[in-house]
Design an enzyme around this catalytic site. Structure first.
Site, PDB file in Angstrom:
ATOM      1  N   TYR A   1       7.544   1.038   6.654  1.00  0.00           N
ATOM      2  CA  TYR A   1       8.676   0.290   7.208  1.00  0.00           C
ATOM      3  C   TYR A   1       9.546  -0.255   6.079  1.00  0.00           C
ATOM      4  O   TYR A   1       9.083  -0.489   4.969  1.00  0.00           O
ATOM      5  CB  TYR A   1       8.206  -0.842   8.129  1.00  0.00           C
ATOM      6  CG  TYR A   1       7.296  -1.859   7.499  1.00  0.00           C
ATOM      7  CD1 TYR A   1       7.809  -2.937   6.774  1.00  0.00           C
ATOM      8  CD2 TYR A   1       5.912  -1.758   7.634  1.00  0.00           C
ATOM      9  CE1 TYR A   1       6.975  -3.876   6.206  1.00  0.00           C
ATOM     10  CE2 TYR A   1       5.073  -2.690   7.068  1.00  0.00           C
ATOM     11  CZ  TYR A   1       5.597  -3.744   6.350  1.00  0.00           C
ATOM     12  OH  TYR A   1       4.771  -4.665   5.779  1.00  0.00           O
TER      13      TYR A   1
ATOM     14  N   HIS B   1      -3.722  -4.624   6.422  1.00  0.00           N
ATOM     15  CA  HIS B   1      -4.125  -5.884   5.782  1.00  0.00           C
ATOM     16  C   HIS B   1      -5.591  -6.169   6.103  1.00  0.00           C
ATOM     17  O   HIS B   1      -6.024  -6.008   7.253  1.00  0.00           O
ATOM     18  CB  HIS B   1      -3.276  -7.043   6.302  1.00  0.00           C
ATOM     19  CG  HIS B   1      -1.824  -6.948   5.931  1.00  0.00           C
ATOM     20  ND1 HIS B   1      -1.310  -7.507   4.780  1.00  0.00           N
ATOM     21  CD2 HIS B   1      -0.778  -6.362   6.557  1.00  0.00           C
ATOM     22  CE1 HIS B   1      -0.001  -7.280   4.724  1.00  0.00           C
ATOM     23  NE2 HIS B   1       0.350  -6.578   5.794  1.00  0.00           N
TER      24      HIS B   1
ATOM     25  N   ARG C   1       7.822  -0.239   2.493  1.00  0.00           N
ATOM     26  CA  ARG C   1       6.400  -0.469   2.203  1.00  0.00           C
ATOM     27  C   ARG C   1       5.603   0.785   2.545  1.00  0.00           C
ATOM     28  O   ARG C   1       5.780   1.371   3.616  1.00  0.00           O
ATOM     29  CB  ARG C   1       5.828  -1.623   3.048  1.00  0.00           C
ATOM     30  CG  ARG C   1       6.330  -2.998   2.792  1.00  0.00           C
ATOM     31  CD  ARG C   1       5.767  -3.789   1.629  1.00  0.00           C
ATOM     32  NE  ARG C   1       4.687  -3.308   0.815  1.00  0.00           N
ATOM     33  CZ  ARG C   1       3.419  -3.679   0.898  1.00  0.00           C
ATOM     34  NH1 ARG C   1       3.032  -4.535   1.819  1.00  0.00           N
ATOM     35  NH2 ARG C   1       2.514  -3.209   0.051  1.00  0.00           N
TER      36      ARG C   1
ATOM     37  N   HIS D   1       0.002   0.678   5.241  1.00  0.00           N
ATOM     38  CA  HIS D   1      -1.108  -0.152   4.768  1.00  0.00           C
ATOM     39  C   HIS D   1      -1.709  -0.925   5.921  1.00  0.00           C
ATOM     40  O   HIS D   1      -1.050  -1.182   6.941  1.00  0.00           O
ATOM     41  CB  HIS D   1      -0.656  -1.118   3.667  1.00  0.00           C
ATOM     42  CG  HIS D   1       0.390  -2.095   4.119  1.00  0.00           C
ATOM     43  ND1 HIS D   1       1.728  -1.784   4.177  1.00  0.00           N
ATOM     44  CD2 HIS D   1       0.296  -3.383   4.561  1.00  0.00           C
ATOM     45  CE1 HIS D   1       2.407  -2.829   4.622  1.00  0.00           C
ATOM     46  NE2 HIS D   1       1.567  -3.807   4.868  1.00  0.00           N
TER      47      HIS D   1
ATOM     48  N   TYR E   1       5.659  -4.483  13.432  1.00  0.00           N
ATOM     49  CA  TYR E   1       4.613  -5.464  13.719  1.00  0.00           C
ATOM     50  C   TYR E   1       4.871  -6.144  15.063  1.00  0.00           C
ATOM     51  O   TYR E   1       6.027  -6.355  15.452  1.00  0.00           O
ATOM     52  CB  TYR E   1       4.595  -6.553  12.648  1.00  0.00           C
ATOM     53  CG  TYR E   1       3.971  -6.141  11.337  1.00  0.00           C
ATOM     54  CD1 TYR E   1       2.597  -6.264  11.120  1.00  0.00           C
ATOM     55  CD2 TYR E   1       4.756  -5.650  10.301  1.00  0.00           C
ATOM     56  CE1 TYR E   1       2.036  -5.909   9.901  1.00  0.00           C
ATOM     57  CE2 TYR E   1       4.196  -5.287   9.083  1.00  0.00           C
ATOM     58  CZ  TYR E   1       2.831  -5.422   8.886  1.00  0.00           C
ATOM     59  OH  TYR E   1       2.270  -5.072   7.689  1.00  0.00           O
TER      60      TYR E   1
END
Lengths: 194, 247
Positions: B151, B166, B161, B164, B112
């Protein structure tokens, strides 16, 4: 009656939303100074072990000083000052754990069945570890209308104090109200199933 | 109790708790100290709940929906280019136009653009990982982006995870507010993810985008469809605070 489509389930906002949702905080709700008496609202969020939650997002939604929401469902929305949307969105500070908005004291809002709701902010809380956001209200200490507010009345008396913000001084010459949220445990904030 | 909310008398339908995650989900460790232990207090809908900021948030620029170029560097983000599109509906199937859809995600390497993300995967200077779109008259939104990577996180040993994106939506009222995640079909990490696992398995498909060859563009990008269903209005009209009563 046709079957309803199933609602999409909620998921956590996670810890890394800041750059997308709060990079430009919406923390001054009344830029034109037309919507009511200005106030500062700030607070912290604590978890069940007493730690500050420094990766939360807080959204507020409120009526203007006349108790009117800027929304088509409110027939009085045309009277809301044009710059006042009534929405704020901020993250808790990674240094202090505080959230802070500068807004106006809302007016009373019509309730159900002819009742009158005391001035309140609607608050929605998002964070890592919350798979669904939490919904609560901020009322203000010392407001006479609190005595007859139907939502406060629906809350067990011993928990009502968790919904009341307290005047704790001035900031930038404005009355400042503190509303500390407790997610779990003693003095746990009342959250609503809205 | 006098003045107590009565769920039967209007507003929006209740949340579908059978498909919603609980606040307390021990497999996802962060819920441990953050879930309320007291029951939620039922709140009948008033003007405060049936209004919301949604209608006022419908202004974005078309380029905000292209995450492959909205970093503004003049170069494209690295990764597998994808189109993610879908319709925002309510439970009755009514399209929800003018709805702000905000998305954020990690880059193709699983990182991120956030100072809190210390995963030692490369950052992509051409990818800011966020986008916005407003649904059209048909309730449809569309993003061009790159497929996010998986990640690691520290929830449990060897925790990863699934890929995905959000999603954040407001809808027409405060009570239609939704933050969710779109996952990708066929990902073996679904089975191992406690956040997906917070939802009964029979409801997982509501969070998984569908590969759609009709959306896929030749020699350009793979296409996924992800429809989102928000709470719908209750069959009984909201009387006390309705526009008519207040006008």
């Amino acid at each position: 009656m046709p079957a309803l489509r199933p609602q999409t389930p909620s998921q956590t906002v996670g810890p890394f939303f800041h750059y997308a949702l709060t990079e430009e905080p919406v923390d001054r709700l009344d830029p034109d100074g037309q919507a009511g008496e200005p106030i500062v609202v700030l607070g912290t969020i604590r978890d069940g072990v007493g730690d500050l939650v420094a990766d939360a997002m807080v959204e507020v939604w409120q009526a203007d000083g006349g108790g009117r929401y800027r929304h088509p469902a409110d027939g009085r929305a045309a009277d809301v000052p044009s710059a006042f949307i009534g929405f704020g969105r901020v993250a808790t500070s990674r240094d202090t754990g505080e959230f802070r908005i500068t807004t106006v004291m809302p007016g009373t809002v019509p309730g159900r069945d002819g009742s009158v709701q005391a001035p309140h902010l609607n608050l929605q809380l998002f964070a890592r570890g919350l798979l669904d956001h939490l919904h609560t209200r901020i009322y203000f200490d010392g407001v006479a209308a609190n005595e007859n507010d139907p939502v406060l009345a629906s809350v067990p008396a011993e928990r009502r104090h968790t919904l009341i913000a307290h005047r704790d001084g001035d900031e930038d010459g404005l009355p400042r109200y503190r509303f500390d949220v407790v997610l779990q445990g003693e003095d746990e904030t009342v959250f609503f199933d809205a | 109790m006098e003045g107590a909310p009565s769920p039967a008398s209007g507003g929006y339908r209740r949340r579908d708790r059978s498909a919603y995650p609980p606040y307390d989900h021990p497999a996802y460790k962060s819920t441990g100290a953050r879930h309320p232990k007291q029951a939620l207090v039922p709140l009948g809908h008033t003007l405060s709940e049936v209004t919301g900021p949604g209608p006022a948030l419908a202004e974005v620029m078309p380029e905000d929906a292209d995450l492959t170029t909205n970093a503004g560097t003049g170069s494209e983000a690295m990764g597998e280019r994808i189109i993610v599109t879908g319709q925002v509906l309510d439970e009755d199937g009514t399209p929800q136009p003018n709805t702000l859809v905000e998305v954020w995600q990690c880059n193709a390497a699983g990182r991120y653009v956030h100072e809190g993300d210390q995963h030692p995967a490369p950052l992509d200077p051409n990818f800011i990982g966020r986008g916005r779109s407003v649904t059209d008259e048909d309730g449809s939104y569309r993003f061009l982006t790159i497929k996010p990577g998986a990640y690691p996180w520290r929830n449990h040993p060897n925790a990863w995870r699934p890929a995905h994106i959000h999603f954040s939506l407001f809808g027409p009222a405060l009570v239609t507010r939704l933050i969710t995640q779109m996952y990708f079909p066929g990902d073996p990490l679904h089975e191992l993810d406690p956040i997906m696992g917070s939802i009964p398995r029979e409801h997982w498909h509501r969070l998984i985008g569908v590969y759609d060859h009709g959306i896929t563009q030749e020699e350009w990008a793979l296409g996924y469809r992800f429809d989102i269903v928000l709470r719908g209005p209750d069959a009984t009209p909201f009387e006390a605070g309705g526009a008519g009563a207040l006008a």
